[in-house]
Write a protein that holds these residues in place. Structure first.
Motif: not given
Length: 276
Positions: A144-154, A229-231, A251-253
């Protein structure tokens, strides 16, 4: 001149023809940083490679070459408008791909069981009995190619990160595709989310992708379908509390890409590795 790269070097480095680079110069969307007045040779800086990546991705998404000059304002390009239009096209292609995959999935389900029209869930190799609402799924190794999400990233901002992943894949010289999803990780008391797309091309060089590429080993996963989606970590724990076995977990969503699941109101799947 050490800070400059020749047009030939940029062409080889980014797999973009010299003819295309000259055309980008002609219409004003990618002007060389320096032009030798004696030889008329064009030179570019490393910073311009990111702009070239964005232009290349938008062209791949369907923005016609002849329309690129519509994004030129004065002596510069309106990169924000170009990327926004590219994002709109990407989202439409996502929808089209989802519809195609849903059709294929429904066809496979009908082939699997002419009586019920449902695909057979693979039998578990781990021999672990799961609580009601969960099912086993044997899943192959995934990169998987990934990018981090911040708390504000809904979720409504996920499309922006998906576009960023396509651009990153272009920069790394690999190919990514759907399904997309989110990795939910809890390690040493810290919760992190990473948006991902599945790598279908060659693995990027380790030195360039150490922080962006993740490998999920094949194995028997405990899965359950969810409606949204789960946040947050609390929801993940609540949804998976009956199968999570340690304080630290991943856990993978993922989007199931199934039109039938969408109609049922459960388009997403949570996956937790039981055994590999």
């Amino acid at each position: 001149m050490s800070q400059y790269m020749s047009i030939g070097k940029v062409s080889k480095l980014k797999n973009v023809s010299i003819k295309s680079l000259r055309y980008y110069d002609q219409i004003g969307i990618l002007k060389p940083a320096f032009v030798n007045t004696e030889t008329n040779y064009r030179y570019y800086t490393k910073d311009q490679l990111y702009l070239l990546d964005a232009i290349t991705v938008c062209i791949r998404l369907g923005i016609p070459l002849k329309d690129l000059n519509n994004y030129v304002e004065g002596a510069s390009i309106n990169l924000q408008k170009l990327l926004y239009d590219g994002k709109i096209l990407a989202e439409q292609k996502i929808l089209d791909i989802h519809n195609c995959l849903a059709t294929l999935q429904e066809t496979l389900q009908n082939m699997a069981s002419p009586v019920t029209g449902l695909a057979k869930i693979p039998e578990s190799k781990s021999g672990i009995l799961l609580p009601e609402g969960f099912y086993h799924n044997e899943i192959v190794t995934r990169r998987m190619l990934t990018v981090p999400l911040e708390e504000m990233d809904v979720p409504k901002y996920y499309g922006q990160h998906i576009l960023k992943l396509f651009v990153t894949a272009q920069q790394l010289g690999t190919v990514v595709a759907y399904p997309s999803g989110v990795l939910h990780e809890y390690r040493d008391g810290k919760y992190q989310r990473h948006m991902f797309l599945t790598i279908t091309g060659d693995a990027p060089p380790a030195t360039e992708s150490e922080q962006t590429v993740r490998t999920i080993s094949k194995g028997d996963f405990a899965c359950r379908r969810i409606s949204t989606h789960v946040t947050d970590i609390e929801t993940i724990r609540e949804e998976m509390k009956e199968v999570i076995r340690s304080d630290d977990f991943c856990v993978i969503e993922t989007d199931t890409l199934s039109e039938e699941n969408k109609k049922d109101g459960y388009p997403f799947e949570l996956e937790y590795l039981l055994s590999s």
